[in-house]
Design an enzyme around this catalytic site. Structure first.
Site, PDB file in Angstrom:
ATOM      1  N   ASP A 110       0.811  -1.220   0.000  1.00 15.16           N
ATOM      2  CA  ASP A 110       0.000   0.000   0.000  1.00 15.16           C
ATOM      3  C   ASP A 110       0.847   1.274   0.000  1.00 15.16           C
ATOM      4  OD1 ASP A 110      -2.071  -1.771   0.248  1.00 15.16           O
ATOM      5  OD2 ASP A 110      -2.952  -0.813   2.013  1.00 15.16           O
ATOM      6  N   HIS A 252       3.586  -2.346   3.194  1.00 19.49           N
ATOM      7  CA  HIS A 252       3.630  -0.975   2.670  1.00 19.49           C
ATOM      8  C   HIS A 252       4.918  -0.725   1.892  1.00 19.49           C
ATOM      9  CE1 HIS A 252       0.620  -0.648   5.863  1.00 19.49           C
ATOM     10  NE2 HIS A 252       0.130   0.376   5.169  1.00 19.49           N
TER      11      HIS A 252
HETATM   12 ZN   LIG Z   1      -2.687   3.222   3.108  1.00 17.17          ZN
END
Ligand SMILES: [Zn+2]
Length: 292
Positions: A110, A252
């Protein structure tokens, strides 16, 4: 005289032998060529042209068309214009139920694209021959479009993670703008139309998911995340202990310092593979899921 005649006869005999050997070599090479042709023709893909009755379609064209069709099917099914199975459209899911013999899990990243980090993650994925799914932020795409292009070119799936990554309430027009604008910029740079949405921060009730659901997009949550802070061992252990078939791992590549994740990723991939997991994209995972 006698000696000379003998030499001539011997020379003639040598000539005959040479001629015979040459003929034999010629014939056997012709035979070899013929059998190779047979193998080569037998190995060719089925004749696509036979269906179209196109007299100008050669064997080579047929093979080329078949290869293009296969790529096209793959693109449509898995990436470029991926449409999730109907029973997932408009749904929010955190993992799927797989048939008993399947052991697959999806890695997702992400908040990118992000300078340095995204490229490093892509290098690691390439080195381990793994395809993942990147949920990207529109405003970051505007700043780093080439990184998004690389994500697409290297065979990863792409999902929408809104334009501004806001946690606050979004009224319907703002939610539409956040999601639609991001989808448009993804398509502009990659040609991909995505129907996968991940809400920023996992917030399900701030208006964004309501819009995604109305658009029949699939909202993807996760079964395990990388937020366990501390050291590499803790991050790796947390992912491995909570991994399960049909699961979705949230990681992430953007939005901040991701050094820990970069260090943990190779270990996570290696260990999951050792445990017999197949690492797949979200579209692949949805296609593998049981329908009931
Ligand atoms: Zn996010």
């Amino acid at each position: 005289m006698l000696g000379k005649n003998l030499r001539v006869r011997v020379a003639n005999r040598q000539y005959v032998w040479l001629l015979a050997t040459g003929l034999l070599l010629g014939i056997s090479s012709l035979l070899l060529q013929a059998s190779w042709n047979q193998v080569a023709i037998a190995d060719l893909p089925p004749k696509v042209g036979a269906e179209t009755n196109d007299p100008l379609l050669t064997e080579a064209d047929a093979g080329f068309r078949l290869a293009l069709k296969t790529l096209d099917d793959l693109d449509r099914k898995q990436r470029r214009h991926y449409q999730p199975p109907q029973h997932f459209q408009g749904q929010t899911i955190n993992g799927v139920k797989l048939p008993p013999h399947q052991k697959a899990i999806a890695l997702t990243f992400d908040d990118g694209p992000w300078p340095q980090t995204t490229a490093t993650m892509l290098d690691i994925l390439k080195e381990h021959d793994v395809a993942a799914t990147f949920f990207v932020v529109g405003s970051n795409i505007a700043r780093f479009p080439d990184l998004l292009k690389r994500v697409a070119q290297e065979g990863h799936a792409i999902g929408n993670h809104s334009w501004n990554h806001g946690y606050h309430y979004h009224h319907p027009a703002l939610a539409q703008r956040e999601i639609q604008r991001t989808s448009e910029v993804i398509e502009k740079h990659t040609g991909f139309k995505t129907s996968l949405f991940r809400p920023p921060g996992g917030y399900l009730k701030n208006g964004l998911v309501a819009y995604a659901r109305a658009q029949k997009q699939v909202t993807l949550m996760w079964t395990v995340d990388d937020t366990y802070s501390g050291n590499v061992d803790k991050v790796v252990t947390n992912v491995l202990e909570n991994a399960k078939p049909g699961g979705i791992v949230l990681m992430h590549d953007g939005g901040g310092d991701r050094k820990l994740m970069i260090q943990a990723l190779p270990h996570i991939i290696t260990q999951l593979k050792l445990e017999g997991y197949q690492l797949v994209t979200i579209p692949q995972l949805l296609e593998m899921a049981e329908t009931k």
